[in-house]
Design a protein around this motif. Structure first.
Motif, PDB file in Angstrom:
ATOM      1  N   GLY A  51      19.899  30.608  -2.557  1.00 36.07           N
ATOM      2  CA  GLY A  51      20.300  31.994  -2.371  1.00 36.07           C
ATOM      3  C   GLY A  51      19.480  32.716  -1.326  1.00 36.07           C
ATOM      4  O   GLY A  51      19.819  33.824  -0.928  1.00 36.07           O
ATOM      5  N   TRP A  52      18.413  32.101  -0.902  1.00 34.82           N
ATOM      6  CA  TRP A  52      17.578  32.727   0.130  1.00 34.82           C
ATOM      7  C   TRP A  52      17.939  32.133   1.474  1.00 34.82           C
ATOM      8  O   TRP A  52      18.016  30.920   1.640  1.00 34.82           O
ATOM      9  CB  TRP A  52      16.094  32.499  -0.149  1.00 34.82           C
ATOM     10  CG  TRP A  52      15.217  32.955   0.969  1.00 34.82           C
ATOM     11  CD1 TRP A  52      15.079  34.224   1.429  1.00 34.82           C
ATOM     12  CD2 TRP A  52      14.363  32.145   1.777  1.00 34.82           C
ATOM     13  NE1 TRP A  52      14.189  34.260   2.474  1.00 34.82           N
ATOM     14  CE2 TRP A  52      13.738  32.989   2.710  1.00 34.82           C
ATOM     15  CE3 TRP A  52      14.075  30.796   1.815  1.00 34.82           C
ATOM     16  CZ2 TRP A  52      12.846  32.527   3.647  1.00 34.82           C
ATOM     17  CZ3 TRP A  52      13.186  30.347   2.746  1.00 34.82           C
ATOM     18  CH2 TRP A  52      12.579  31.206   3.648  1.00 34.82           C
ATOM     19  N   LYS A  53      18.168  33.018   2.435  1.00 36.16           N
ATOM     20  CA  LYS A  53      18.517  32.574   3.782  1.00 36.16           C
ATOM     21  C   LYS A  53      17.287  32.712   4.684  1.00 36.16           C
ATOM     22  O   LYS A  53      16.670  33.773   4.714  1.00 36.16           O
ATOM     23  CB  LYS A  53      19.661  33.417   4.324  1.00 36.16           C
ATOM     24  CG  LYS A  53      20.928  33.290   3.516  1.00 36.16           C
ATOM     25  CD  LYS A  53      21.864  34.438   3.849  1.00 36.16           C
ATOM     26  CE  LYS A  53      22.798  34.744   2.723  1.00 36.16           C
ATOM     27  NZ  LYS A  53      22.189  35.284   1.528  1.00 36.16           N
ATOM     28  N   VAL A  54      16.934  31.673   5.400  1.00 32.29           N
ATOM     29  CA  VAL A  54      15.759  31.682   6.262  1.00 32.29           C
ATOM     30  C   VAL A  54      15.901  32.762   7.327  1.00 32.29           C
ATOM     31  O   VAL A  54      16.913  32.829   8.021  1.00 32.29           O
ATOM     32  CB  VAL A  54      15.555  30.307   6.926  1.00 32.29           C
ATOM     33  CG1 VAL A  54      14.381  30.341   7.880  1.00 32.29           C
ATOM     34  CG2 VAL A  54      15.355  29.237   5.872  1.00 32.29           C
ATOM     35  N   GLY A  55      14.906  33.630   7.438  1.00 34.13           N
ATOM     36  CA  GLY A  55      14.887  34.683   8.449  1.00 34.13           C
ATOM     37  C   GLY A  55      15.539  35.976   8.014  1.00 34.13           C
ATOM     38  O   GLY A  55      15.514  36.956   8.751  1.00 34.13           O
ATOM     39  N   ASP A  56      16.122  36.036   6.824  1.00 36.41           N
ATOM     40  CA  ASP A  56      16.801  37.234   6.341  1.00 36.41           C
ATOM     41  C   ASP A  56      15.847  38.029   5.448  1.00 36.41           C
ATOM     42  O   ASP A  56      15.531  37.613   4.331  1.00 36.41           O
ATOM     43  CB  ASP A  56      18.060  36.845   5.575  1.00 36.41           C
ATOM     44  CG  ASP A  56      18.879  38.048   5.135  1.00 36.41           C
ATOM     45  OD1 ASP A  56      18.620  39.164   5.635  1.00 36.41           O
ATOM     46  OD2 ASP A  56      19.788  37.863   4.306  1.00 36.41           O
ATOM     47  N   LYS A  57      15.388  39.179   5.940  1.00 33.70           N
ATOM     48  CA  LYS A  57      14.396  39.973   5.214  1.00 33.70           C
ATOM     49  C   LYS A  57      14.972  40.546   3.921  1.00 33.70           C
ATOM     50  O   LYS A  57      14.297  40.568   2.893  1.00 33.70           O
ATOM     51  CB  LYS A  57      13.884  41.102   6.107  1.00 33.70           C
ATOM     52  CG  LYS A  57      12.766  41.898   5.483  1.00 33.70           C
ATOM     53  CD  LYS A  57      12.227  42.945   6.435  1.00 33.70           C
ATOM     54  CE  LYS A  57      11.107  43.720   5.784  1.00 33.70           C
ATOM     55  NZ  LYS A  57      10.562  44.731   6.656  1.00 33.70           N
ATOM     56  N   ALA A  58      16.217  41.006   3.949  1.00 31.38           N
ATOM     57  CA  ALA A  58      16.829  41.581   2.747  1.00 31.38           C
ATOM     58  C   ALA A  58      16.964  40.519   1.654  1.00 31.38           C
ATOM     59  O   ALA A  58      16.707  40.791   0.475  1.00 31.38           O
ATOM     60  CB  ALA A  58      18.182  42.181   3.090  1.00 31.38           C
ATOM     61  N   SER A  59      17.347  39.312   2.039  1.00 32.96           N
ATOM     62  CA  SER A  59      17.459  38.225   1.081  1.00 32.96           C
ATOM     63  C   SER A  59      16.089  37.863   0.495  1.00 32.96           C
ATOM     64  O   SER A  59      15.965  37.573  -0.693  1.00 32.96           O
ATOM     65  CB  SER A  59      18.081  37.011   1.758  1.00 32.96           C
ATOM     66  OG  SER A  59      18.077  35.906   0.895  1.00 32.96           O
ATOM     67  N   TRP A  60      15.073  37.893   1.328  1.00 34.46           N
ATOM     68  CA  TRP A  60      13.697  37.611   0.882  1.00 34.46           C
ATOM     69  C   TRP A  60      13.257  38.628  -0.164  1.00 34.46           C
ATOM     70  O   TRP A  60      12.733  38.270  -1.212  1.00 34.46           O
ATOM     71  CB  TRP A  60      12.775  37.640   2.090  1.00 34.46           C
ATOM     72  CG  TRP A  60      11.326  37.521   1.784  1.00 34.46           C
ATOM     73  CD1 TRP A  60      10.424  38.548   1.670  1.00 34.46           C
ATOM     74  CD2 TRP A  60      10.584  36.332   1.547  1.00 34.46           C
ATOM     75  NE1 TRP A  60       9.186  38.066   1.389  1.00 34.46           N
ATOM     76  CE2 TRP A  60       9.254  36.707   1.300  1.00 34.46           C
ATOM     77  CE3 TRP A  60      10.916  34.992   1.533  1.00 34.46           C
ATOM     78  CZ2 TRP A  60       8.254  35.784   1.048  1.00 34.46           C
ATOM     79  CZ3 TRP A  60       9.910  34.071   1.267  1.00 34.46           C
ATOM     80  CH2 TRP A  60       8.608  34.466   1.028  1.00 34.46           C
ATOM     81  N   GLU A  61      13.493  39.915   0.126  1.00 32.12           N
ATOM     82  CA  GLU A  61      13.100  40.970  -0.811  1.00 32.12           C
ATOM     83  C   GLU A  61      13.878  40.874  -2.115  1.00 32.12           C
ATOM     84  O   GLU A  61      13.332  41.109  -3.192  1.00 32.12           O
ATOM     85  CB  GLU A  61      13.284  42.329  -0.158  1.00 32.12           C
ATOM     86  CG  GLU A  61      12.296  42.582   0.951  1.00 32.12           C
ATOM     87  CD  GLU A  61      12.576  43.858   1.720  1.00 32.12           C
ATOM     88  OE1 GLU A  61      13.645  44.472   1.517  1.00 32.12           O
ATOM     89  OE2 GLU A  61      11.715  44.234   2.535  1.00 32.12           O
ATOM     90  N   GLN A  62      15.152  40.512  -2.041  1.00 31.70           N
ATOM     91  CA  GLN A  62      15.956  40.349  -3.247  1.00 31.70           C
ATOM     92  C   GLN A  62      15.411  39.206  -4.101  1.00 31.70           C
ATOM     93  O   GLN A  62      15.344  39.316  -5.326  1.00 31.70           O
ATOM     94  CB  GLN A  62      17.406  40.082  -2.863  1.00 31.70           C
ATOM     95  CG  GLN A  62      18.334  39.948  -4.047  1.00 31.70           C
ATOM     96  CD  GLN A  62      19.745  39.629  -3.621  1.00 31.70           C
ATOM     97  OE1 GLN A  62      20.000  39.332  -2.459  1.00 31.70           O
ATOM     98  NE2 GLN A  62      20.665  39.678  -4.561  1.00 31.70           N
ATOM     99  N   GLN A  63      15.021  38.104  -3.484  1.00 32.84           N
ATOM    100  CA  GLN A  63      14.458  36.984  -4.229  1.00 32.84           C
ATOM    101  C   GLN A  63      13.129  37.365  -4.890  1.00 32.84           C
ATOM    102  O   GLN A  63      12.846  36.949  -6.016  1.00 32.84           O
ATOM    103  CB  GLN A  63      14.264  35.774  -3.317  1.00 32.84           C
ATOM    104  CG  GLN A  63      15.547  35.087  -2.929  1.00 32.84           C
ATOM    105  CD  GLN A  63      16.225  34.442  -4.116  1.00 32.84           C
ATOM    106  OE1 GLN A  63      15.573  33.900  -5.002  1.00 32.84           O
ATOM    107  NE2 GLN A  63      17.536  34.508  -4.142  1.00 32.84           N
ATOM    108  N   LEU A  64      12.310  38.160  -4.189  1.00 30.50           N
ATOM    109  CA  LEU A  64      11.043  38.594  -4.785  1.00 30.50           C
ATOM    110  C   LEU A  64      11.266  39.493  -5.987  1.00 30.50           C
ATOM    111  O   LEU A  64      10.575  39.387  -7.001  1.00 30.50           O
ATOM    112  CB  LEU A  64      10.190  39.311  -3.740  1.00 30.50           C
ATOM    113  CG  LEU A  64       9.551  38.439  -2.671  1.00 30.50           C
ATOM    114  CD1 LEU A  64       8.760  39.299  -1.699  1.00 30.50           C
ATOM    115  CD2 LEU A  64       8.666  37.386  -3.282  1.00 30.50           C
ATOM    116  N   LYS A  65      12.235  40.392  -5.887  1.00 30.26           N
ATOM    117  CA  LYS A  65      12.549  41.273  -7.023  1.00 30.26           C
ATOM    118  C   LYS A  65      13.057  40.465  -8.203  1.00 30.26           C
ATOM    119  O   LYS A  65      12.675  40.717  -9.350  1.00 30.26           O
ATOM    120  CB  LYS A  65      13.585  42.313  -6.609  1.00 30.26           C
ATOM    121  CG  LYS A  65      13.032  43.394  -5.731  1.00 30.26           C
ATOM    122  CD  LYS A  65      14.113  44.384  -5.337  1.00 30.26           C
ATOM    123  CE  LYS A  65      13.583  45.390  -4.334  1.00 30.26           C
ATOM    124  NZ  LYS A  65      14.648  46.310  -3.888  1.00 30.26           N
ATOM    125  N   ALA A  66      13.922  39.506  -7.941  1.00 30.61           N
ATOM    126  CA  ALA A  66      14.455  38.674  -9.019  1.00 30.61           C
ATOM    127  C   ALA A  66      13.343  37.856  -9.669  1.00 30.61           C
ATOM    128  O   ALA A  66      13.297  37.727 -10.896  1.00 30.61           O
ATOM    129  CB  ALA A  66      15.550  37.757  -8.478  1.00 30.61           C
TER     130      ALA A  66
END
Length: 82
Positions: A51-66
């Motif tokens: 679910g995490w896309k390399v280089g995508d900051k929004a995806s990174w932040e979503q994964q950290l929150k989850a």
């Protein structure tokens, strides 16, 4: 007695002046590689979370929150609320 006081004062002054002569300690000009953005990845997707896309900051932040909500919150992991 006068000479002893003079010597002690002279040694104290010399030590104070030596302490002011420290060279600056910085990283410029030493070939130090600075870190990149954490969401940029490491190049290998072998250990990447789904679910995490390399280089995508929004995806990174979503994964950290989850991860913080479901993986590190004992109340939600155990099914009990305070």
């Amino acid at each position: 007695m006068q000479q002893g006081f003079f010597r002690v004062t002279l040694v104290a002054a010399a030590l104070a002046l030596v302490a002011c002569g420290e060279a600056p300690q910085d990283l410029t000009g030493q070939g130090v590689k600075q870190d990149g953005a954490p969401y940029a990845g490491v190049g290998s997707s072998q250990y990447a979370q789904t679910g995490w896309k390399v280089g995508d900051k929004a995806s990174w932040e979503q994964q950290l929150k989850a991860r913080a909500q479901y993986g590190q919150n004992d109340y939600t992991r155990m099914g009990t609320q305070p």
